[in-house]
Design a protein around this motif. Sequence first.
Motif, PDB file in Angstrom:
ATOM      1  N   LYS A 159       0.858  -1.186   0.000  1.00 50.45           N
ATOM      2  CA  LYS A 159       0.000   0.000   0.000  1.00 50.45           C
ATOM      3  C   LYS A 159       0.892   1.234   0.000  1.00 50.45           C
ATOM      4  O   LYS A 159       1.925   1.250   0.675  1.00 50.45           O
ATOM      5  N   THR A 160       0.477   2.254  -0.729  1.00 49.87           N
ATOM      6  CA  THR A 160       1.259   3.483  -0.693  1.00 49.87           C
ATOM      7  C   THR A 160       1.245   4.081   0.709  1.00 49.87           C
ATOM      8  O   THR A 160       2.224   4.670   1.159  1.00 49.87           O
ATOM      9  N   GLN A 161       0.124   3.904   1.430  1.00 50.15           N
ATOM     10  CA  GLN A 161       0.010   4.296   2.831  1.00 50.15           C
ATOM     11  C   GLN A 161      -1.178   3.547   3.434  1.00 50.15           C
ATOM     12  O   GLN A 161      -2.074   3.120   2.699  1.00 50.15           O
ATOM     13  N   VAL A 162      -1.173   3.365   4.744  1.00 54.63           N
ATOM     14  CA  VAL A 162      -2.275   2.683   5.428  1.00 54.63           C
ATOM     15  C   VAL A 162      -3.092   3.732   6.171  1.00 54.63           C
ATOM     16  O   VAL A 162      -2.630   4.309   7.159  1.00 54.63           O
ATOM     17  N   TYR A 163      -4.304   3.969   5.684  1.00 52.99           N
ATOM     18  CA  TYR A 163      -5.168   4.967   6.313  1.00 52.99           C
ATOM     19  C   TYR A 163      -6.167   4.331   7.285  1.00 52.99           C
ATOM     20  O   TYR A 163      -6.735   5.022   8.120  1.00 52.99           O
ATOM     21  N   ASP A 198       4.777   2.883   0.678  1.00 44.07           N
ATOM     22  CA  ASP A 198       5.634   3.748  -0.134  1.00 44.07           C
ATOM     23  C   ASP A 198       6.448   4.697   0.748  1.00 44.07           C
ATOM     24  O   ASP A 198       7.627   4.943   0.499  1.00 44.07           O
ATOM     25  N   VAL A 199       5.798   5.226   1.776  1.00 38.81           N
ATOM     26  CA  VAL A 199       6.440   6.134   2.733  1.00 38.81           C
ATOM     27  C   VAL A 199       6.245   5.545   4.131  1.00 38.81           C
ATOM     28  O   VAL A 199       5.500   4.577   4.291  1.00 38.81           O
ATOM     29  N   PRO A 200       6.908   6.066   5.150  1.00 39.13           N
ATOM     30  CA  PRO A 200       6.765   5.490   6.490  1.00 39.13           C
ATOM     31  C   PRO A 200       5.301   5.338   6.912  1.00 39.13           C
ATOM     32  O   PRO A 200       4.481   6.234   6.707  1.00 39.13           O
ATOM     33  N   TYR A 219       7.785  -2.213   6.379  1.00 35.75           N
ATOM     34  CA  TYR A 219       8.899  -1.480   5.783  1.00 35.75           C
ATOM     35  C   TYR A 219       8.340  -0.427   4.838  1.00 35.75           C
ATOM     36  O   TYR A 219       7.204  -0.546   4.354  1.00 35.75           O
ATOM     37  N   ASP A 220       9.133   0.598   4.562  1.00 33.98           N
ATOM     38  CA  ASP A 220       8.718   1.580   3.569  1.00 33.98           C
ATOM     39  C   ASP A 220       9.787   1.688   2.491  1.00 33.98           C
ATOM     40  O   ASP A 220      10.988   1.616   2.774  1.00 33.98           O
ATOM     41  N   MET A 221       9.331   1.848   1.264  1.00 33.75           N
ATOM     42  CA  MET A 221      10.239   1.879   0.117  1.00 33.75           C
ATOM     43  C   MET A 221      11.190   3.064   0.185  1.00 33.75           C
ATOM     44  O   MET A 221      12.317   2.994  -0.300  1.00 33.75           O
ATOM     45  N   GLN A 222      10.746   4.158   0.785  1.00 34.37           N
ATOM     46  CA  GLN A 222      11.594   5.331   0.921  1.00 34.37           C
ATOM     47  C   GLN A 222      12.880   4.981   1.664  1.00 34.37           C
ATOM     48  O   GLN A 222      13.973   5.380   1.255  1.00 34.37           O
ATOM     49  N   ALA A 223      12.735   4.218   2.755  1.00 34.34           N
ATOM     50  CA  ALA A 223      13.909   3.830   3.540  1.00 34.34           C
ATOM     51  C   ALA A 223      14.696   2.714   2.866  1.00 34.34           C
ATOM     52  O   ALA A 223      15.929   2.734   2.836  1.00 34.34           O
ATOM     53  N   ILE A 224      13.981   1.723   2.300  1.00 35.69           N
ATOM     54  CA  ILE A 224      14.656   0.577   1.681  1.00 35.69           C
ATOM     55  C   ILE A 224      15.549   1.017   0.526  1.00 35.69           C
ATOM     56  O   ILE A 224      16.676   0.538   0.355  1.00 35.69           O
ATOM     57  N   ALA A 225      15.038   1.958  -0.280  1.00 36.45           N
ATOM     58  CA  ALA A 225      15.753   2.372  -1.491  1.00 36.45           C
ATOM     59  C   ALA A 225      16.689   3.552  -1.266  1.00 36.45           C
ATOM     60  O   ALA A 225      17.250   4.092  -2.227  1.00 36.45           O
ATOM     61  N   ALA A 245      21.133   0.287   2.595  1.00 38.02           N
ATOM     62  CA  ALA A 245      19.802   0.166   3.190  1.00 38.02           C
ATOM     63  C   ALA A 245      19.048  -1.024   2.598  1.00 38.02           C
ATOM     64  O   ALA A 245      18.354  -1.760   3.313  1.00 38.02           O
ATOM     65  N   THR A 246      19.194  -1.240   1.289  1.00 39.86           N
ATOM     66  CA  THR A 246      18.548  -2.387   0.647  1.00 39.86           C
ATOM     67  C   THR A 246      19.136  -3.692   1.171  1.00 39.86           C
ATOM     68  O   THR A 246      18.403  -4.644   1.464  1.00 39.86           O
ATOM     69  N   ALA A 247      20.454  -3.750   1.310  1.00 38.02           N
ATOM     70  CA  ALA A 247      21.105  -4.953   1.843  1.00 38.02           C
ATOM     71  C   ALA A 247      20.662  -5.221   3.279  1.00 38.02           C
ATOM     72  O   ALA A 247      20.450  -6.375   3.669  1.00 38.02           O
ATOM     73  N   ALA A 248      20.505  -4.152   4.072  1.00 36.24           N
ATOM     74  CA  ALA A 248      20.045  -4.312   5.455  1.00 36.24           C
ATOM     75  C   ALA A 248      18.615  -4.856   5.486  1.00 36.24           C
ATOM     76  O   ALA A 248      18.277  -5.691   6.334  1.00 36.24           O
ATOM     77  N   PHE A 249      17.783  -4.385   4.566  1.00 33.20           N
ATOM     78  CA  PHE A 249      16.411  -4.887   4.457  1.00 33.20           C
ATOM     79  C   PHE A 249      16.406  -6.390   4.167  1.00 33.20           C
ATOM     80  O   PHE A 249      15.698  -7.168   4.815  1.00 33.20           O
ATOM     81  N   PHE A 250      17.225  -6.821   3.205  1.00 36.48           N
ATOM     82  CA  PHE A 250      17.295  -8.245   2.889  1.00 36.48           C
ATOM     83  C   PHE A 250      17.813  -9.041   4.094  1.00 36.48           C
ATOM     84  O   PHE A 250      17.364 -10.164   4.346  1.00 36.48           O
ATOM     85  N   GLY A 251      18.752  -8.466   4.840  1.00 41.60           N
ATOM     86  CA  GLY A 251      19.256  -9.144   6.029  1.00 41.60           C
ATOM     87  C   GLY A 251      18.173  -9.322   7.080  1.00 41.60           C
ATOM     88  O   GLY A 251      18.094 -10.369   7.749  1.00 41.60           O
TER      89      GLY A 251
END
Length: 374
Positions: A296-300, A327-329, A346-352, A357-363
């Motif tokens: 979801k881009t965001q959870v409302y 998509d965002v926090p 997780y949010d894509m903003q932080a992962i990417a 940061a991407t490697a940490a996400f996979f870990g």
Amino acid sequence: MAKINISLVGRQPYPVFAQILDNPPQQVVLVCSDESQPQGERIKRALKKKCPSIAAVTQPLGTVDHRAVLTDIRAMADVHCRPGNEVTVNLVGGTKLWSLWFHQAFAGRARCVVIDQNNVVLDVDTLESHRFDSSVITLDDVMGLAGVRISSKTPLSSYSPEDVALIPKIEQMRRINPRAFLQLTLNAPDSQSALMRSGGCLLRFDKSEGVARVEMANHRQSFTKSFVLQAPHVAELLLNHGWFELKVALLLKRWPQARHVWLGLEVMPEKGGATLNEFDVIIETTASKWVFVECKTQVYTPTDVDKFSEVARRYGGMGCKVIFVTDVPMKASAAEKCRQARIPNYDMQAIAASPAATAAFFGELDKYMSRINL
């Protein structure tokens, strides 16, 4: 002489099915209560499809009169544990008292085992263990054990480079006027072609031609930018956040544990009917585990977290893994719901943000996959 598997059936059919396939017998006895009889029948159907040579029967067992139940279990041991028979008893299902009494009755006469969520089969007497190769169990098998069937799913490999190239263009459109973009794309009719308008913006698509024409005006309508998008899945990507689901799927495909990735999975009752539920992304890992991903881009609405958790575990079993990607926090109320439900979010903003940061996400995903769900 006969090779016999006796399995206690509870609410979770997967560990029973998996342990039987780990060491396929000639005969299977599925010990069920009134409540677990439906699960027993599903296991029988799944075994008939997978291993037609296995003769499987369900055997009812009471749960109230303890003395009568123990007498029945001892009689079962006498019937099956005859000289020359090879008997395995799977203690993982049923009630705790059942497991205790079956072990008492069969210990020394049969091999008593359990199987955990990581597919490790343990002999409870010798403590010898091994890992079951669960790659023989398909996603269709998993859904069948839950009493549903897959009506449609799209492998990630079916998306073309042209589809992938649309993602940044759609994101650019969305940034011009997020509210209008949402209104244009969220409730579009399920048809081959459509024309929608909102806030001075326009979206026209034709699925058969794979073309969409979009005019995006900013919220003050002080300027308008036109887009022509063409790709095999253009409508699916534009509508209902499909672009974001593909973006998440492409990221997760890079995870070293990802073996297969599907999008847009829909499930229906076994005997037909309307769609019951949909899943955005499902991953089969190299360890043959299933990861259900909500995008979801965001959870409302925080209750969306509860719904996703309940539905994913109903169909995937208690051993499946579930994650939430925004998509965002994520908003604090929804993040708290995830914490309560033990769903990593997780949010894509932080992962990417960076390769690190991407490697940490996979870990983090690697660690999550090795944990046992409570």
